[in-house]
Design a protein around this motif. Structure first.
Motif, mmCIF file in Angstrom:
data_model
loop_
_atom_site.group_PDB
_atom_site.id
_atom_site.type_symbol
_atom_site.label_atom_id
_atom_site.label_comp_id
_atom_site.label_asym_id
_atom_site.label_seq_id
_atom_site.Cartn_x
_atom_site.Cartn_y
_atom_site.Cartn_z
ATOM 1 N N ALA A 1 62.156 71.548 62.492
ATOM 2 C CA ALA A 1 63.545 71.675 63.069
ATOM 3 C C ALA A 1 63.182 70.345 64.038
ATOM 4 O O ALA A 1 64.177 69.691 64.303
ATOM 5 C CB ALA A 1 63.756 72.765 64.034
ATOM 6 N N PRO A 2 62.379 70.412 64.968
ATOM 7 C CA PRO A 2 62.307 69.202 65.820
ATOM 8 C C PRO A 2 62.130 67.803 65.457
ATOM 9 O O PRO A 2 62.492 66.731 65.558
ATOM 10 C CB PRO A 2 61.108 69.572 66.708
ATOM 11 C CG PRO A 2 60.119 70.447 66.179
ATOM 12 C CD PRO A 2 61.040 71.345 65.288
ATOM 13 N N GLU A 3 61.335 67.779 64.006
ATOM 14 C CA GLU A 3 61.087 66.872 63.312
ATOM 15 C C GLU A 3 62.405 66.146 62.729
ATOM 16 O O GLU A 3 62.677 64.842 62.836
ATOM 17 C CB GLU A 3 60.147 66.988 61.909
ATOM 18 C CG GLU A 3 58.702 67.235 62.382
ATOM 19 C CD GLU A 3 58.193 67.632 61.299
ATOM 20 O OE1 GLU A 3 58.445 67.868 60.080
ATOM 21 O OE2 GLU A 3 56.731 67.719 61.323
ATOM 22 N N TYR A 4 63.485 67.068 62.150
ATOM 23 C CA TYR A 4 64.644 66.645 61.773
ATOM 24 C C TYR A 4 65.683 66.154 63.003
ATOM 25 O O TYR A 4 66.129 65.135 62.683
ATOM 26 C CB TYR A 4 65.518 67.934 61.057
ATOM 27 C CG TYR A 4 66.901 67.489 60.829
ATOM 28 C CD1 TYR A 4 67.258 66.854 59.744
ATOM 29 C CD2 TYR A 4 67.758 68.253 61.647
ATOM 30 C CE1 TYR A 4 68.557 66.413 59.448
ATOM 31 C CE2 TYR A 4 69.311 67.907 61.395
ATOM 32 C CZ TYR A 4 69.514 67.119 60.224
ATOM 33 O OH TYR A 4 70.840 66.760 59.957
ATOM 34 N N TYR A 5 65.234 66.878 64.176
ATOM 35 C CA TYR A 5 66.327 66.325 65.290
ATOM 36 C C TYR A 5 65.879 64.945 65.726
ATOM 37 O O TYR A 5 66.509 63.981 65.898
ATOM 38 C CB TYR A 5 65.933 67.197 66.562
ATOM 39 C CG TYR A 5 66.775 67.107 67.486
ATOM 40 C CD1 TYR A 5 68.112 67.317 67.521
ATOM 41 C CD2 TYR A 5 66.286 66.385 68.738
ATOM 42 C CE1 TYR A 5 69.159 66.923 68.673
ATOM 43 C CE2 TYR A 5 67.336 66.416 69.919
ATOM 44 C CZ TYR A 5 68.432 66.507 69.801
ATOM 45 O OH TYR A 5 69.302 66.340 70.766
ATOM 46 N N GLU A 6 64.553 64.629 65.432
ATOM 47 C CA GLU A 6 64.131 63.283 65.823
ATOM 48 C C GLU A 6 64.629 62.256 64.898
ATOM 49 O O GLU A 6 64.816 61.149 65.349
ATOM 50 C CB GLU A 6 62.529 63.281 66.111
ATOM 51 C CG GLU A 6 62.093 63.943 67.468
ATOM 52 C CD GLU A 6 60.775 64.392 67.349
ATOM 53 O OE1 GLU A 6 59.870 64.168 66.389
ATOM 54 O OE2 GLU A 6 60.180 65.177 68.308
ATOM 55 N N GLU A 7 64.595 62.804 63.468
ATOM 56 C CA GLU A 7 65.111 61.991 62.433
ATOM 57 C C GLU A 7 66.757 61.487 62.839
ATOM 58 O O GLU A 7 67.141 60.447 62.673
ATOM 59 C CB GLU A 7 64.916 62.585 61.082
ATOM 60 C CG GLU A 7 63.544 62.475 60.486
ATOM 61 C CD GLU A 7 63.209 61.138 60.521
ATOM 62 O OE1 GLU A 7 63.904 60.118 59.771
ATOM 63 O OE2 GLU A 7 61.974 60.789 60.630
ATOM 64 N N VAL A 8 67.317 62.581 63.244
ATOM 65 C CA VAL A 8 68.834 62.300 63.636
ATOM 66 C C VAL A 8 68.693 61.305 64.706
ATOM 67 O O VAL A 8 69.928 60.292 64.733
ATOM 68 C CB VAL A 8 69.448 63.452 64.027
ATOM 69 C CG1 VAL A 8 70.787 63.239 64.682
ATOM 70 C CG2 VAL A 8 69.383 64.663 62.908
ATOM 71 N N ILE A 9 68.119 61.414 65.568
ATOM 72 C CA ILE A 9 68.011 60.415 66.848
ATOM 73 C C ILE A 9 67.847 59.248 66.367
ATOM 74 O O ILE A 9 68.568 58.063 66.664
ATOM 75 C CB ILE A 9 66.936 60.949 67.830
ATOM 76 C CG1 ILE A 9 67.272 62.037 68.532
ATOM 77 C CG2 ILE A 9 66.680 59.697 68.816
ATOM 78 C CD1 ILE A 9 65.969 62.686 69.445
ATOM 79 N N ARG A 10 66.788 58.814 65.425
ATOM 80 C CA ARG A 10 66.451 57.505 64.960
ATOM 81 C C ARG A 10 67.845 56.943 64.103
ATOM 82 O O ARG A 10 68.143 55.919 64.199
ATOM 83 C CB ARG A 10 65.420 57.502 64.020
ATOM 84 C CG ARG A 10 64.191 57.627 64.834
ATOM 85 C CD ARG A 10 62.874 57.611 63.789
ATOM 86 N NE ARG A 10 62.428 58.577 63.248
ATOM 87 C CZ ARG A 10 61.784 59.636 63.833
ATOM 88 N NH1 ARG A 10 60.911 59.308 65.055
ATOM 89 N NH2 ARG A 10 61.231 60.717 63.405
ATOM 90 N N LYS A 11 68.647 57.977 63.405
ATOM 91 C CA LYS A 11 69.501 57.551 62.844
ATOM 92 C C LYS A 11 70.935 57.223 63.602
ATOM 93 O O LYS A 11 71.609 56.294 63.396
ATOM 94 C CB LYS A 11 70.156 58.682 61.754
ATOM 95 C CG LYS A 11 71.181 58.211 60.660
ATOM 96 C CD LYS A 11 70.460 57.144 59.609
ATOM 97 C CE LYS A 11 71.596 56.661 58.652
ATOM 98 N NZ LYS A 11 70.919 55.685 57.666
ATOM 99 N N VAL A 12 71.147 58.019 64.635
ATOM 100 C CA VAL A 12 72.253 57.828 65.434
ATOM 101 C C VAL A 12 72.170 56.656 66.364
ATOM 102 O O VAL A 12 72.879 55.946 66.602
ATOM 103 C CB VAL A 12 72.381 58.995 66.407
ATOM 104 C CG1 VAL A 12 73.480 58.880 67.447
ATOM 105 C CG2 VAL A 12 72.787 60.209 65.296
ATOM 106 N N GLY A 13 70.677 56.369 66.516
ATOM 107 C CA GLY A 13 70.247 55.152 67.520
ATOM 108 C C GLY A 13 69.807 55.307 68.841
ATOM 109 O O GLY A 13 68.971 54.550 69.472
#
Length: 629
Positions: free
Chosen positions: A418-430
């Protein structure tokens, strides 16, 4: 009044008066046709309406038209249309292998005037687990059921519900919301990823992400517990107590909660009682049992040692409200027995995950081969069934908001992704700032899967305040912050406590004074990462050593009033904040360190105080270095 107190008061007001008090929830939209007339409307050749019935209202549920049927090949649906409609759609998801509509989950929306909808998750055979998808390779209907399970059911039910709302009321819904937990949580993420315009607001929780690896993880754990590697359930309390003794205090308060298990340095080989002469006993663990425990925490590895999927989290083994261990979810009562986790995980691998020549009715989960089966299942199904696509920009650009929550003690849907995915979203969103504008993650300490456990999450009502906050965010632009969770007392086991449930990556930290069982004496703060230089510390030499205290991206220590920094009880001589605001650099005298024993791996603890908005909270972090004399 700080944000936590404001949100707590707001939710209390909502719970007393209900959603109807909000000007945006004024009722009054009524039907333009009769309930039975719905059966005469053509909603598509694949939609079969079996019944339409006007249901009388009760003290909790308003009068509504209940429409039931299915969409070909076999996706059931129920849509409930209140006579006094608030202009909004509320849709729910499924659990486990699905197979039925989750009517109980509809109550939250229906009682507040929402038109409510739910699909059965692609099939209507809830007692057969994943057998509905067998013959996916040569039966188009079976493959479509699998697709509907993964994503089609929610999307198509949403389309049908909108059509039915338009036919019944004469207008489209003003807002559309989704709420799902477990499998429904996976569906929530799938909707945001695949169909970003279906919902204005999405609430999801405790999802099996990524799905293929989670199901095989459940199967793999069961293979680890075979033979003399089996761990009797009677020993799980010993394990739970050992983990709590080691890691309960890393957040500054010993309260039976580990607020971020990633900070726990529990070592089964050192911290568990070993059986003398390796002879099994009631109050100790054999070397094979200890190795198994290590493997389960560590995660799934292939024969070359490559980590394929991170294991269960520390605190998942904790003793829950009913006196059992959270590991009962996957540790069978008898050697080689079945558990809920094995039933769900191996059933998917057997009937859908593996191709017909490898799976099917003759397949035995005990033969699961991580070197062969893992890649087969992932290669076949990850693109269709996994929810690990971090590109949520289309959802953000559509104006959507999402709240996702997961228990740190979840032993069925392991929480680390869950937090790993959230951090991937952060990287993708910017950036973190751009992500939290539309996506909030809440990692809840002590909460297991059902929900249950030792956590402060209000098991019966956690979804209601979260959903109310989601509506407020979507319609009024009020960004959610912290929630107040309560754990009720169980005599002889634990006291009543309350805590802030903080938005990730923040964690709740004690002020250092006042009742440690009360949320008012805690504050949500960013976690700190501690680094000590030099990496080898000579206690005989004079001079300074430096401690770097860093907070995550999106935080600025100039906003947090850092002070009282100490390392192993000695105070920093001076400290400054870096130019980017994320790191506090503290200087200490080496000769001030006392009672530190030399060693190759010595862990030093650094503590300090955050102050913001007239509130204070303690923080602490650790680093492991080499110490010589």
């Amino acid at each position: 009044m700080d944000k936590i107190q404001f949100r707590k008061g707001l939710f209390a007001l909502f719970l007393v008066f209900g959603l109807l008090i909000s000007p945006g929830f004024v009722l009054g939209n009524g039907p333009i046709i009769g309930c039975l007339d719905i059966k005469d409307i053509d909603f598509g050749s694949d939609v079969i309406i079996e019944s339409a019935e006007l249901i009388s209202g009760t003290s909790e549920i308003p009068e509504h038209c209940k429409v039931s049927g299915y969409r070909l090949p076999d996706d059931g649906f129920i849509i409930k249309l209140p006579t006094n409609w608030n202009g909004r759609l509320y849709q729910v998801g499924n659990g486990g292998a699905a197979g039925s509509v989750n009517e109980s989950a509809m109550v939250l929306g229906l009682k507040n005037g929402f038109a409510t909808a739910g699909g059965s998750g692609g099939h209507r055979t809830p007692l057969t687990m994943f057998q509905f998808g067998y013959h996916w390779w040569d039966d188009p209907n079976a493959f479509e059921k699998v697709e509907d399970y993964f994503y089609g059911s929610v999307h198509e039910t949403n389309i049908l519900a909108r059509k039915m709302i338009k036919a019944y009321y004469g207008v489209d819904p003003n807002f559309s919301y989704y709420n799902g937990y477990s499998t429904g949580g996976r569906q929530a993420l799938m909707e945001a990823q695949r169909f970003p315009e279906d919902f204005d607001g999405i609430l999801g929780g405790s999802a099996p992400i990524p799905f293929t690896k989670r199901t095989m993880g459940d199967t793999w754990v069961s293979t680890q517990l075979l033979g003399d590697h089996y761990i009797p359930r009677s020993k799980l309390s010993i394990l739970a107590n050992a983990v709590m003794e080691k890691c309960d205090g890393i957040d500054g308060v010993e309260d039976g909660l580990i607020d971020d298990p990633r900070e726990c340095d529990f070592n089964p080989f050192i911290d568990l009682p070993a059986c003398p002469n390796d002879i099994d006993g009631d109050n100790c663990f054999t070397s094979k049992q200890i190795q198994t425990i290590h493997n389960i925490y560590d995660g799934v590895r292939d024969s070359k040692g490559n980590l394929l999927f991170k294991g269960v989290s520390y605190s998942s083994e904790a003793i829950t409200a009913n006196g059992s261990s959270g590991w009962n979810m996957f540790v069978p009562a008898t050697p080689g027995g079945f558990t809920l986790a094995l039933g769900l995980g191996s059933s998917f691998v057997q009937w859908i995950g593996l191709p017909p020549e490898d799976g099917g009715p003759d397949w035995d989960w005990k033969t699961f081969n991580v070197d062969i089966d893992w890649d087969i299942v992932v290669d076949h199904w990850a693109d269709i069934g996994d929810t690990y696509e971090p590109d949520l920009l289309p959802f953000k650009q559509s104006g959507g908001k999402i709240i996702y929550y997961h228990g740190w003690a979840d032993s069925l849907c392991w929480p680390h992704p869950a937090p790993e995915y959230y951090e991937e979203v952060i990287r993708k969103v910017g950036s973190f700032e751009a992500t939290r504008e539309f996506f909030k993650l809440y990692m809840i300490p002590g909460m297991t899967h059902l929900p249950g456990g030792r956590g402060v999450f209000d098991a019966g009502s956690i979804q209601e305040p979260l959903f109310m906050a989601l509506v407020d965010w979507v319609e009024n632009g009020i960004e959610p912050y912290a929630f107040i969770g309560t754990r009720n007392a169980i005599p002889g086991r634990w006291d009543t406590i309350s805590r802030p449930i903080c938005p990730y990556p923040e964690v709740a930290r004690y002020s250092g004074s006042g009742d440690p069982n009360s949320a008012e004496n805690f504050m949500c703060v960013p976690p700190v990462e501690v680094r000590i230089e030099p990496e080898t510390l000579n206690l005989k030499s004079k001079g300074e050593f430096t401690v770097f205290i860093t907070v995550p991206e999106g935080y600025d220590l100039r906003d947090w009033g850092i002070s009282n920094v100490v390392c192993e009880g000695i105070s920093a001589k001076k400290g400054i904040i870096s130019k980017n605001g994320r790191t506090y650099i503290a200087k200490f005298k080496r000769e001030d360190l006392k009672n530190i024993e030399p060693g190759e791996t010595v862990t030093l603890t650094v503590k300090g105080i955050f102050q913001r908005n007239e509130k204070v909270a303690q923080f602490q972090g650790r680093d492991t270095i080499r110490v010589i004399k």
